[in-house]
Design a protein around this motif. Structure first.
Motif, PDB file in Angstrom:
ATOM      1  N   VAL A 291       1.032  -1.005   0.171  1.00 26.89           N
ATOM      2  CA  VAL A 291      -0.405   0.344   0.035  1.00 26.89           C
ATOM      3  C   VAL A 291       0.611   1.304  -0.099  1.00 26.89           C
ATOM      4  N   ILE A 292       0.584   2.756  -1.125  1.00 26.50           N
ATOM      5  CA  ILE A 292       1.165   3.228  -0.811  1.00 26.50           C
ATOM      6  C   ILE A 292       0.187   5.008  -0.536  1.00 26.50           C
ATOM      7  N   GLU A 293       1.071   5.160   0.536  1.00 25.47           N
ATOM      8  CA  GLU A 293      -0.025   5.365   2.068  1.00 25.47           C
ATOM      9  C   GLU A 293      -0.634   7.039   1.030  1.00 25.47           C
ATOM     10  N   GLY A 294      -1.965   7.495   1.130  1.00 26.67           N
ATOM     11  CA  GLY A 294      -2.081   8.612   0.292  1.00 26.67           C
ATOM     12  C   GLY A 294      -2.324   8.518  -1.214  1.00 26.67           C
ATOM     13  N   SER A 295      -2.312   7.433  -1.147  1.00 26.13           N
ATOM     14  CA  SER A 295      -2.694   6.684  -2.935  1.00 26.13           C
ATOM     15  C   SER A 295      -3.822   6.839  -2.999  1.00 26.13           C
ATOM     16  N   ALA A 296      -4.847   6.834  -4.171  1.00 32.88           N
ATOM     17  CA  ALA A 296      -5.624   7.184  -4.912  1.00 32.88           C
ATOM     18  C   ALA A 296      -6.386   5.704  -4.687  1.00 32.88           C
ATOM     19  N   ASN A 297      -5.390   4.575  -4.762  1.00 31.10           N
ATOM     20  CA  ASN A 297      -5.868   3.724  -4.359  1.00 31.10           C
ATOM     21  C   ASN A 297      -6.201   3.109  -3.028  1.00 31.10           C
ATOM     22  N   LYS A 298      -7.176   2.776  -2.738  1.00 29.36           N
ATOM     23  CA  LYS A 298      -7.196   2.370  -1.312  1.00 29.36           C
ATOM     24  C   LYS A 298      -7.441   0.949  -1.369  1.00 29.36           C
ATOM     25  N   PRO A 299      -6.785   0.041  -0.490  1.00 29.50           N
ATOM     26  CA  PRO A 299      -7.500  -1.396  -0.096  1.00 29.50           C
ATOM     27  C   PRO A 299      -8.372  -1.216   0.669  1.00 29.50           C
ATOM     28  N   SER A 300      -9.352  -2.215  -0.404  1.00 26.13           N
ATOM     29  CA  SER A 300     -10.599  -3.020   0.340  1.00 26.13           C
ATOM     30  C   SER A 300     -10.212  -3.336   2.040  1.00 26.13           C
ATOM     31  N   ALA A 301     -11.279  -3.483   2.186  1.00 22.21           N
ATOM     32  CA  ALA A 301     -11.460  -4.087   3.884  1.00 22.21           C
ATOM     33  C   ALA A 301     -11.406  -5.638   3.539  1.00 22.21           C
ATOM     34  N   GLU A 302     -11.602  -6.326   2.577  1.00 21.66           N
ATOM     35  CA  GLU A 302     -11.038  -7.117   2.275  1.00 21.66           C
ATOM     36  C   GLU A 302     -10.205  -7.940   1.945  1.00 21.66           C
ATOM     37  N   ASP A 303      -9.411  -6.685   1.339  1.00 24.71           N
ATOM     38  CA  ASP A 303      -7.356  -7.290   0.714  1.00 24.71           C
ATOM     39  C   ASP A 303      -7.320  -7.181   2.295  1.00 24.71           C
ATOM     40  N   LEU A 304      -7.889  -5.696   3.053  1.00 20.96           N
ATOM     41  CA  LEU A 304      -7.031  -6.118   4.434  1.00 20.96           C
ATOM     42  C   LEU A 304      -7.056  -7.014   5.148  1.00 20.96           C
ATOM     43  N   LYS A 305      -8.261  -7.891   5.278  1.00 24.24           N
ATOM     44  CA  LYS A 305      -8.176  -8.583   6.067  1.00 24.24           C
ATOM     45  C   LYS A 305      -7.867  -9.928   5.678  1.00 24.24           C
ATOM     46  N   SER A 306      -8.119  -9.978   4.502  1.00 24.93           N
ATOM     47  CA  SER A 306      -6.872 -11.745   4.217  1.00 24.93           C
ATOM     48  C   SER A 306      -5.975 -11.444   4.158  1.00 24.93           C
ATOM     49  N   ALA A 307      -4.603 -10.438   3.524  1.00 27.61           N
ATOM     50  CA  ALA A 307      -3.035 -10.398   4.074  1.00 27.61           C
ATOM     51  C   ALA A 307      -3.249 -11.115   4.955  1.00 27.61           C
ATOM     52  N   ASP A 308      -1.763 -11.472   5.049  1.00 26.27           N
ATOM     53  CA  ASP A 308      -0.386 -12.046   6.061  1.00 26.27           C
ATOM     54  C   ASP A 308       0.173 -10.772   6.744  1.00 26.27           C
ATOM     55  N   VAL A 309       0.323 -10.110   5.494  1.00 27.36           N
ATOM     56  CA  VAL A 309       1.465  -8.549   6.040  1.00 27.36           C
ATOM     57  C   VAL A 309       0.995  -7.409   5.234  1.00 27.36           C
ATOM     58  N   VAL A 310       1.317  -6.326   5.971  1.00 30.81           N
ATOM     59  CA  VAL A 310       0.568  -5.190   5.072  1.00 30.81           C
ATOM     60  C   VAL A 310       1.771  -4.422   5.295  1.00 30.81           C
ATOM     61  N   VAL A 311       2.355  -4.298   3.415  1.00 30.95           N
ATOM     62  CA  VAL A 311       3.608  -2.946   3.644  1.00 30.95           C
ATOM     63  C   VAL A 311       3.359  -2.214   2.939  1.00 30.95           C
ATOM     64  N   THR A 312       3.394  -1.274   4.227  1.00 25.40           N
ATOM     65  CA  THR A 312       3.284   0.162   3.748  1.00 25.40           C
ATOM     66  C   THR A 312       4.501   1.204   2.846  1.00 25.40           C
ATOM     67  N   LYS A 313       4.542   2.399   2.345  1.00 26.14           N
ATOM     68  CA  LYS A 313       5.001   3.428   1.830  1.00 26.14           C
ATOM     69  C   LYS A 313       4.701   4.676   1.628  1.00 26.14           C
ATOM     70  N   TYR A 314       5.434   5.747   2.910  1.00 27.13           N
ATOM     71  CA  TYR A 314       4.569   7.267   3.125  1.00 27.13           C
ATOM     72  C   TYR A 314       5.123   7.669   1.837  1.00 27.13           C
ATOM     73  N   LYS A 315       5.013   8.502   1.289  1.00 27.08           N
ATOM     74  CA  LYS A 315       4.771   9.590   0.784  1.00 27.08           C
ATOM     75  C   LYS A 315       5.963  10.302   1.304  1.00 27.08           C
TER      76      LYS A 315
END
Length: 115
Positions: free
Chosen positions: A91-115
């Protein structure tokens, strides 16, 4: 009968702590990482699907550092190769492409890039 386990605790926690979003990567979304843990605890193969070279290299490098840090899976008390799949959400913080709640729930790990 027994699934492989990571000797240093939670493999997901290891990935969250050690996997970094490459500065030049622009991919957002989920990636399925497939690995096979051999009878001796080494990772013998890994396939990543759906992202660019930068993320592939970052994931590969992080996972290859786990060589020999696995307790093998067992069937009838004997060590056997076992495959495992991990879902990583980038996930890129502040991006227009917001992850869905389902994507967040199904992920084992979330890696975020901050602008």
């Amino acid at each position: 009968d027994v699934k492989p386990t990571f000797k240093d605790g939670s493999f997901e926690r290891y990935l969250a702590k050690n996997l970094r979003y490459p500065a030049n990567a622009t991919f957002e979304g989920s990636v399925d990482v497939h690995l096979v843990i051999k009878e001796d605890g080494k990772v013998i193969s890994m396939f990543t699907i759906g992202m660019g070279k930068e993320l592939h290299d970052a994931i590969s490098g992080t996972i290859w550092k786990t060589q020999g840090k696995w307790n093998p899976g067992k069937v009838d008390g004997q060590p056997v190769p076992v495959s495992r799949t991990i879902k990583i959400l980038f996930v890129i913080e502040g991006s227009a492409n917001k992850p869905s709640a389902e994507d967040l729930k199904s992920a084992d790990v979330v890696v975020t890039k901050y602008k």
